[in-house]
Design a protein around this motif. Structure first.
Motif, mmCIF file in Angstrom:
data_model
loop_
_atom_site.group_PDB
_atom_site.id
_atom_site.type_symbol
_atom_site.label_atom_id
_atom_site.label_comp_id
_atom_site.label_asym_id
_atom_site.label_seq_id
_atom_site.Cartn_x
_atom_site.Cartn_y
_atom_site.Cartn_z
ATOM 1 N N THR A 47 -21.015 145.283 32.577
ATOM 2 C CA THR A 47 -19.650 145.411 32.086
ATOM 3 C C THR A 47 -19.053 144.058 31.741
ATOM 4 O O THR A 47 -18.089 143.990 30.983
ATOM 5 C CB THR A 47 -18.746 146.092 33.132
ATOM 6 O OG1 THR A 47 -18.724 145.260 34.295
ATOM 7 C CG2 THR A 47 -19.247 147.460 33.496
ATOM 8 N N PRO B 231 -15.501 145.755 43.843
ATOM 9 C CA PRO B 231 -14.943 146.536 44.947
ATOM 10 C C PRO B 231 -15.996 146.859 46.008
ATOM 11 O O PRO B 231 -15.641 147.315 47.093
ATOM 12 C CB PRO B 231 -14.435 147.813 44.265
ATOM 13 C CG PRO B 231 -15.138 147.861 42.972
ATOM 14 C CD PRO B 231 -15.458 146.472 42.578
ATOM 15 N N THR C 24 -17.282 142.120 33.474
ATOM 16 C CA THR C 24 -16.072 141.724 34.182
ATOM 17 C C THR C 24 -16.427 141.433 35.634
ATOM 18 O O THR C 24 -17.226 142.130 36.246
ATOM 19 C CB THR C 24 -15.021 142.835 34.147
ATOM 20 O OG1 THR C 24 -15.653 144.038 34.587
ATOM 21 C CG2 THR C 24 -14.466 143.012 32.768
ATOM 22 N N SER D 170 -1.641 141.602 38.837
ATOM 23 C CA SER D 170 -2.008 142.147 40.147
ATOM 24 C C SER D 170 -2.034 141.045 41.191
ATOM 25 O O SER D 170 -1.800 141.310 42.375
ATOM 26 C CB SER D 170 -3.365 142.846 40.060
ATOM 27 O OG SER D 170 -4.382 141.918 39.847
ATOM 28 N N THR E 69 -7.929 146.375 42.799
ATOM 29 C CA THR E 69 -7.426 146.561 41.444
ATOM 30 C C THR E 69 -8.247 145.719 40.471
ATOM 31 O O THR E 69 -9.368 146.093 40.149
ATOM 32 C CB THR E 69 -5.937 146.210 41.378
ATOM 33 O OG1 THR E 69 -5.772 144.891 41.882
ATOM 34 C CG2 THR E 69 -5.122 147.159 42.210
ATOM 35 N N SER E 70 -7.727 144.601 40.012
ATOM 36 C CA SER E 70 -8.504 143.753 39.118
ATOM 37 C C SER E 70 -7.960 142.341 39.204
ATOM 38 O O SER E 70 -6.853 142.115 39.674
ATOM 39 C CB SER E 70 -8.415 144.275 37.686
ATOM 40 O OG SER E 70 -7.061 144.374 37.326
ATOM 41 N N PHE E 71 -8.764 141.386 38.756
ATOM 42 C CA PHE E 71 -8.357 139.994 38.819
ATOM 43 C C PHE E 71 -7.510 139.620 37.606
ATOM 44 O O PHE E 71 -7.929 138.876 36.744
ATOM 45 C CB PHE E 71 -9.586 139.089 38.879
ATOM 46 C CG PHE E 71 -10.312 139.171 40.171
ATOM 47 C CD1 PHE E 71 -9.861 138.479 41.278
ATOM 48 C CD2 PHE E 71 -11.441 139.955 40.287
ATOM 49 C CE1 PHE E 71 -10.540 138.563 42.480
ATOM 50 C CE2 PHE E 71 -12.110 140.037 41.477
ATOM 51 C CZ PHE E 71 -11.665 139.346 42.577
ATOM 52 N N THR E 72 -6.295 140.167 37.535
ATOM 53 C CA THR E 72 -5.376 139.783 36.459
ATOM 54 C C THR E 72 -4.166 139.111 37.091
ATOM 55 O O THR E 72 -3.883 139.326 38.272
ATOM 56 C CB THR E 72 -4.917 141.012 35.660
ATOM 57 O OG1 THR E 72 -4.380 141.964 36.592
ATOM 58 C CG2 THR E 72 -6.067 141.667 34.916
ATOM 59 N N TRP F 119 -21.865 143.671 37.175
ATOM 60 C CA TRP F 119 -21.384 142.392 36.661
ATOM 61 C C TRP F 119 -22.010 142.122 35.305
ATOM 62 O O TRP F 119 -21.361 141.734 34.343
ATOM 63 C CB TRP F 119 -21.736 141.289 37.660
ATOM 64 C CG TRP F 119 -21.198 139.955 37.310
ATOM 65 C CD1 TRP F 119 -20.255 139.665 36.387
ATOM 66 C CD2 TRP F 119 -21.570 138.720 37.908
ATOM 67 N NE1 TRP F 119 -20.009 138.320 36.361
ATOM 68 C CE2 TRP F 119 -20.800 137.716 37.285
ATOM 69 C CE3 TRP F 119 -22.464 138.351 38.924
ATOM 70 C CZ2 TRP F 119 -20.911 136.378 37.628
ATOM 71 C CZ3 TRP F 119 -22.577 137.025 39.265
ATOM 72 C CH2 TRP F 119 -21.799 136.051 38.623
ATOM 73 N N ARG G 247 -15.455 141.862 38.858
ATOM 74 C CA ARG G 247 -14.687 142.469 39.948
ATOM 75 C C ARG G 247 -15.657 143.286 40.788
ATOM 76 O O ARG G 247 -16.450 144.057 40.272
ATOM 77 C CB ARG G 247 -13.545 143.346 39.420
ATOM 78 C CG ARG G 247 -13.956 144.504 38.567
ATOM 79 C CD ARG G 247 -12.746 145.358 38.242
ATOM 80 N NE ARG G 247 -12.286 146.051 39.431
ATOM 81 C CZ ARG G 247 -12.318 147.380 39.544
ATOM 82 N NH1 ARG G 247 -12.762 148.109 38.556
ATOM 83 N NH2 ARG G 247 -11.893 147.968 40.622
#
Lengths: 165, 120
Positions: free
Chosen positions: B66, B72, B68, A32, A26-29, B63, B70
């Motif tokens: 964008t 995956p 951000t 979550s 998902t995301s690092f929030t 990275w 994250r």
């Protein structure tokens, strides 16, 4: 208190795996992260009856070190196999090697065979449970004893120390 | 900032070229080697080094572009690291079972699966 934590987190390894997989998917929030925390608590509890008991990880830091060793070995082995593929006259001497395993537990043995297969140049061909040996195919082998010793010193002994078996 | 963007793109390009070269060398290995067991060592190259380089390039690129943090792609790495050795192991086992021919200078006796011993 300690007993309560033991009851809450029955499978620490699976819990951490679920936690980080959920965060990566998902995301690092913070939201979550909370959801991942609850999933990491609930899913191992619900599936508790299906898990075969596995040896515990005694030395997690050694496991991290082991992973870095394996990555380094994969890069080195890639260069060696690449040189062998591209050399115009390739006289490789392939060989089958019987490697005597010193462990009994399925999970460390799976890790060992995966490590051997992942580094190009060696390939775990067959696990023979009747005498607890592993059949390895090596692309180019000079000294079979040396290869067996290398695998024992480099992979199997750290795994034995990590899992304490 | 301009300079940093150029640097990141350079590293990403280098990683992509490195990964592609490794995959090509693995493919050449599959063509050049003589028997099935030796050919199994070619795909090991593309599923470790080539994929690793490309995943690193992907992580860096997204990275930077964008902003951000994250990735995956790490899950992709994990799944490949789990599944590639298992498939290689099963393929080699079936090759042993079918008694596929091996290169003549292979050391070590002709191992075959013994149904009586191995199937319990």
């Amino acid at each position: 208190m300690k007993r309560f934590f033991h009851w809450l987190i029955t499978h620490p390894f699976i819990s951490t795996l679920i936690f980080f997989t959920w965060l990566l998917l998902t995301s690092f929030t913070p939201g979550s992260a909370v959801l991942a925390f609850f999933l990491a608590l609930i899913i191992p509890k619900l599936t508790d009856a299906f898990w075969v008991p596995q040896p515990k990880i005694h030395k997690p830091f050694k496991l991290v070190l082991f992973v870095f060793h394996v990555f380094y070995d994969i890069i080195v082995a890639n260069l060696a196999v690449g040189r062998k593929v591209l050399s115009p006259s390739h006289h490789s001497r392939p060989g089958f090697i019987i490697y005597p395993l010193a462990m009994q537990e399925p999970f460390p043995i799976t890790l060992l065979t995966s490590t051997i297969s992942l580094s190009p140049g060696t390939l775990s061909a067959h696990l023979r449970p009747h005498d607890n040996t592993l059949l390895i195919h090596a692309l180019d082998v000079d000294d079979r004893e040396a290869l067996v010793n290398f695998i024992y010193e480099r992979y199997e002994r750290p795994l034995k120390e990590i899992f304490g078996c | 900032m301009e300079y940093l963007g150029f640097l990141v793109e350079l590293v990403v390009a280098l990683l992509l070229v490195c990964g592609g070269l490794t995959a090509v060398v693995g493919g050449i290995g599959m063509v050049r080697f003589n028997d099935f067991y030796m050919r199994m060592h070619g795909p090991a190259m593309s599923s470790t080094m080539a994929l690793g380089c490309m995943i690193l390039a992907s992580i860096l690129f997204f990275w930077f572009h964008t902003g951000t943090l994250r990735f995956p792609e790490l899950i992709l790495t994990l799944f490949v690291l789990i599944s590639a050795p298992v498939s290689a192991h099963l393929l080699t086992m079936s090759a042993l079972h079918l008694k596929l021919p091996r290169q003549s200078n292979t050391q070590g006796g002709p191992f075959e699966l013994n149904e009586k011993i191995d199937q319990d």
